[in-house]
Write a protein that holds these residues in place. Structure first.
Motif, PDB file in Angstrom:
ATOM      1  N   VAL A 139       0.907  -1.279  -0.191  1.00 41.34           N
ATOM      2  CA  VAL A 139       0.052   0.263   0.033  1.00 41.34           C
ATOM      3  C   VAL A 139       0.839   1.199  -0.034  1.00 41.34           C
ATOM      4  O   VAL A 139       0.717   2.170  -0.521  1.00 41.34           O
ATOM      5  N   TRP A 171      -3.518   4.748  -8.407  1.00 44.87           N
ATOM      6  CA  TRP A 171      -4.829   4.233  -7.619  1.00 44.87           C
ATOM      7  C   TRP A 171      -5.982   3.701  -8.684  1.00 44.87           C
ATOM      8  O   TRP A 171      -6.599   3.058  -8.147  1.00 44.87           O
ATOM      9  N   TRP A 211     -11.870  -4.901  -9.944  1.00 48.29           N
ATOM     10  CA  TRP A 211     -11.339  -3.944  -9.067  1.00 48.29           C
ATOM     11  C   TRP A 211      -9.967  -3.147  -9.478  1.00 48.29           C
ATOM     12  O   TRP A 211      -9.141  -3.948 -10.039  1.00 48.29           O
ATOM     13  N   ARG A 243      -7.292   0.918  -6.109  1.00 47.67           N
ATOM     14  CA  ARG A 243      -7.942   1.667  -4.845  1.00 47.67           C
ATOM     15  C   ARG A 243      -9.068   1.031  -4.540  1.00 47.67           C
ATOM     16  O   ARG A 243      -9.314   0.525  -3.281  1.00 47.67           O
ATOM     17  N   GLU A 244      -9.897   0.237  -5.428  1.00 46.40           N
ATOM     18  CA  GLU A 244     -10.949  -0.678  -4.925  1.00 46.40           C
ATOM     19  C   GLU A 244     -10.347  -2.091  -4.258  1.00 46.40           C
ATOM     20  O   GLU A 244     -10.871  -2.460  -3.124  1.00 46.40           O
ATOM     21  N   VAL A 248      -7.654  -2.195  -2.589  1.00 47.37           N
ATOM     22  CA  VAL A 248      -7.199  -1.926  -1.179  1.00 47.37           C
ATOM     23  C   VAL A 248      -8.294  -1.667  -0.470  1.00 47.37           C
ATOM     24  O   VAL A 248      -8.418  -1.850   0.753  1.00 47.37           O
ATOM     25  N   ASN A 249      -9.326  -1.021  -0.909  1.00 40.88           N
ATOM     26  CA  ASN A 249     -10.636  -0.689  -0.243  1.00 40.88           C
ATOM     27  C   ASN A 249     -11.183  -2.109   0.286  1.00 40.88           C
ATOM     28  O   ASN A 249     -11.701  -2.217   1.470  1.00 40.88           O
ATOM     29  N   ASP A 263     -16.679   3.475   0.222  1.00 43.00           N
ATOM     30  CA  ASP A 263     -15.228   3.816   0.361  1.00 43.00           C
ATOM     31  C   ASP A 263     -14.926   3.925   1.846  1.00 43.00           C
ATOM     32  O   ASP A 263     -15.894   4.818   2.384  1.00 43.00           O
ATOM     33  N   LEU A 272     -11.551   4.232   2.922  1.00 43.74           N
ATOM     34  CA  LEU A 272     -10.313   4.747   2.703  1.00 43.74           C
ATOM     35  C   LEU A 272     -10.177   5.970   2.797  1.00 43.74           C
ATOM     36  O   LEU A 272      -9.135   6.524   3.521  1.00 43.74           O
ATOM     37  N   PRO A 296      -5.662   6.621   2.466  1.00 48.02           N
ATOM     38  CA  PRO A 296      -5.706   5.391   2.130  1.00 48.02           C
ATOM     39  C   PRO A 296      -4.631   4.448   2.951  1.00 48.02           C
ATOM     40  O   PRO A 296      -4.887   3.322   3.686  1.00 48.02           O
ATOM     41  N   TRP A 331      -5.623   2.000   6.347  1.00 50.06           N
ATOM     42  CA  TRP A 331      -5.017   0.679   6.333  1.00 50.06           C
ATOM     43  C   TRP A 331      -4.329   0.505   7.607  1.00 50.06           C
ATOM     44  O   TRP A 331      -4.733  -0.661   8.410  1.00 50.06           O
TER      45      TRP A 331
END
Length: 234
Positions: free
Chosen positions: A20, A28, A37, A40-41, A43-44, A73, A75, A79, A83
């Motif tokens: 990340v 992202w 995905w 970003r999606e 990691v989300n 969302d 994040l 983000p 996390w």
């Protein structure tokens, strides 16, 4: 067993967190091996999975009580910080005294905390590889995590095959590159509840549903260090 499982869980979270932090500002929106995905999606999704853990494991709440709590969302504008907070709280919940021996009420019924922890450890490892590929970072994973994840996922070989994926890819690609292969499980929303099943199996938690007429499952015996998950949610 408890210490070894928690070590693997912490190791998986650290590795994902490193990736990340490797994400550049212009990455992202980049695609990932999870076709549905972008970076970003993805990691989300993994961050949202961590947010389920404290209320389910530490507070004894149910999926139904939390439905919608981690939608959309999670994040925000930072983000990395999101996390860090979510992963730290998730690990603390599993590491609390008695947490791994406690029954957790997931969407299909009860499972031991140790099984849930094993499942999400493997899930995090798989998505670390996805994220690394998406941002062009090193996709080599520690042998300990690769072995753990393979053993966690192989009991679901039939489910993977039925969904069009081949678990054998994990073995063959690991033999060549020491990391999981590109076979994926897809279909879950980023905010899908633990143990929930969507139209297409997604992670180690979507391959098993309650038996017909059964409202819950008895907690499984505490698994081996490699774990026998009650579900696999990737």
């Amino acid at each position: 067993m408890t210490d070894a499982l928690l070590e693997r869980h912490a190791e998986a979270l650290r590795l994902f967190g490193e990736r990340v932090r490797d994400i550049r500002g212009d990455q992202w929106g980049a695609p990932t091996p999870c076709a549905e995905w972008n970076v970003r999606e993805l990691v989300n999704h993994v961050t949202a999975e961590q947010l389920w853990i404290p209320p389910l494991v530490a507070e004894g709440r149910t999926v139904e009580q939390l439905e919608g709590s981690f939608s959309g969302d999670v994040l925000g504008d930072d983000p990395v910080a999101a996390w860090d907070r979510a992963s730290a709280a998730a690990h603390a919940a599993f590491a609390a005294s008695g947490a791994l021996d406690r029954a957790v009420r997931l969407s299909y019924g009860s499972a031991l905390g140790s099984a849930y922890c094993s499942e999400l450890t493997a899930d995090c490892v798989v998505h670390t590889w996805d994220l690394a590929r998406g941002i062009g970072a090193s996709d080599r994973l520690p042998d300990s995590l690769v072995e753990f994840s393979i053993k966690e996922i192989m009991p679901y070989a039939d489910g993977l095959a039925a969904s069009g994926q081949s678990p054998s890819r994990w073995r063959s690609r690991r033999a060549r590159t020491r990391r999981p292969g590109s076979s994926r499980w897809s279909g879950a929303r980023a905010d899908a509840p633990p143990g929930g099943r969507r139209a297409v199996p997604h992670t180690p938690s979507r391959f098993r549903e309650p038996r017909a007429g059964a409202e819950s499952r008895e907690p499984r015996p505490t698994p081996r260090t490699t774990g026998v998950p009650p579900q696999i949610i990737v």
